[in-house]
Scaffold this motif. Structure first.
Motif: not given
Length: 337
Positions: A153-156, A278-288, A290-298, A311-315
């Protein structure tokens, strides 16, 4: 003051991962962020960029130093030059993930945030070993944690877009969409919106696969044969999932109002809209997981490594999102001053 401790893997060493990780030093974040990587690489990259970031070794028993970059030192496997891939460092990149995962299982870290890696160079390093094919962070972490089904899932930009299929050739998407896989994906999406985002009653909008959502079977049978029966079964379970909607009109304010997430049927159906917003500010999220993992959108952006133009905004957004999710899920915390 109790702050969650977040592991940030620095990713492909020849890419912009080390550059954007340096931006965490001194950033006003609601956590204690710890960069996993080679301290000497980070110091060299800081010098290249003309930054004054002080690199300090992470010690969970010691309070962090204000303005310093906390680093859990993991040495490179081979020399690294900004912008030039070296397959010999593939083991180093995977070691970053393994160490972050081990820290989460021990309770040292509350969540994992990943800077971009290069799938191709990791597979080049494992040529002749097809069983070891590396398809990305998501699949690797799912295998390590014994998770059968995960959702990207991506959010932004005010949107959350989950994918029913991920990195597949377009010709393979229809066969990959089954009632069972769609039901599993929506259950994970619904459950993690509740557990990791604190949304009591999520509302999910599903796109169709074909133009005009199949137009009653005249433009494809997947909606009638697969998608609609799956959504009906999910609604019978009490999940508020609506659709399927034609993808070309789904991303309209009047439809999105009150929705918590959109389910796209394939990668390039939903993500172009989200990345435009949202490019540069988006977040990649792995659902499912058993812990929280997010990542950049690039990606690794090799041409920008060491240039000072990354640009470190996504991080930054990925770290903030990981903190919010970990707190909503009751993640582990470490004492920090």
């Amino acid at each position: 003051m109790t702050l969650p401790v977040i592991a940030v893997t620095s990713g492909e060493p020849a890419g912009i991962g080390p550059d954007i990780c340096l931006g965490l030093a001194g950033s006003p974040l609601p956590c204690r962020s710890v960069v996993l990587g080679d301290r000497h690489l980070l110091a060299r990259r800081a010098a290249m960029l003309g930054r004054q970031a002080a690199v300090r070794d992470f010690d969970p028993a010691r309070p962090p130093e204000a303005g310093a970059l906390e680093v859990l030192h993991l040495p490179l496997a081979a020399p690294c030059e900004a912008g030039r891939l070296n397959p010999a460092n593939a083991s180093y990149v995977l070691n970053l993930l393994d160490t972050a995962y081990a820290g989460i299982t021990r309770g040292t870290f509350a969540a994992m945030v990943t800077a971009p890696l290069h799938k191709g160079v990791i597979n080049d390093a494992q040529s002749g070993r097809p069983a070891a094919f590396f398809s990305g962070h998501t699949e690797y972490l799912a295998q390590k944690s014994g998770t059968e089904h995960v959702v990207m899932m991506l959010a932004g930009g005010g949107l959350r877009v989950a994918l029913a299929t991920t990195h597949l050739p377009l010709k393979d998407v229809p066969a990959a969409l089954t009632r069972e896989s769609l039901c599993a994906t929506v259950r994970i999406l619904h459950g993690d919106l509740q557990r990791k985002f604190g949304i009591a009653a999520p509302r999910i909008l599903a796109a169709g696969l074909n133009p005009h959502a199949g137009e009653g079977g005249h433009l494809g049978s997947e909606e009638n044969d697969t998608i609609i029966p799956a959504l009906e079964a999910l609604r019978a379970e009490g999940i508020d999932v609506r659709g399927p909607y034609p993808a070309d009109t789904l991303f309209q304010p009047f439809l999105l109002r009150g929705a918590d997430a959109v389910l796209a049927m394939y990668h390039d159906q939903g993500l172009p809209v989200l990345k435009y917003a949202s490019f540069g500010q988006g977040v990649n999220i792995t659902l499912g997981l058993p812990f929280v993992r997010t990542s950049v959108d690039h990606g690794t952006a090799l041409d920008l490594a060491g240039s000072g133009r990354a640009d470190g905004g996504s991080l930054i957004e990925a770290v903030k999102t990981a903190v919010q999710m970990a707190c909503a899920a009751g993640g582990n915390t470490q004492k920090a001053v």
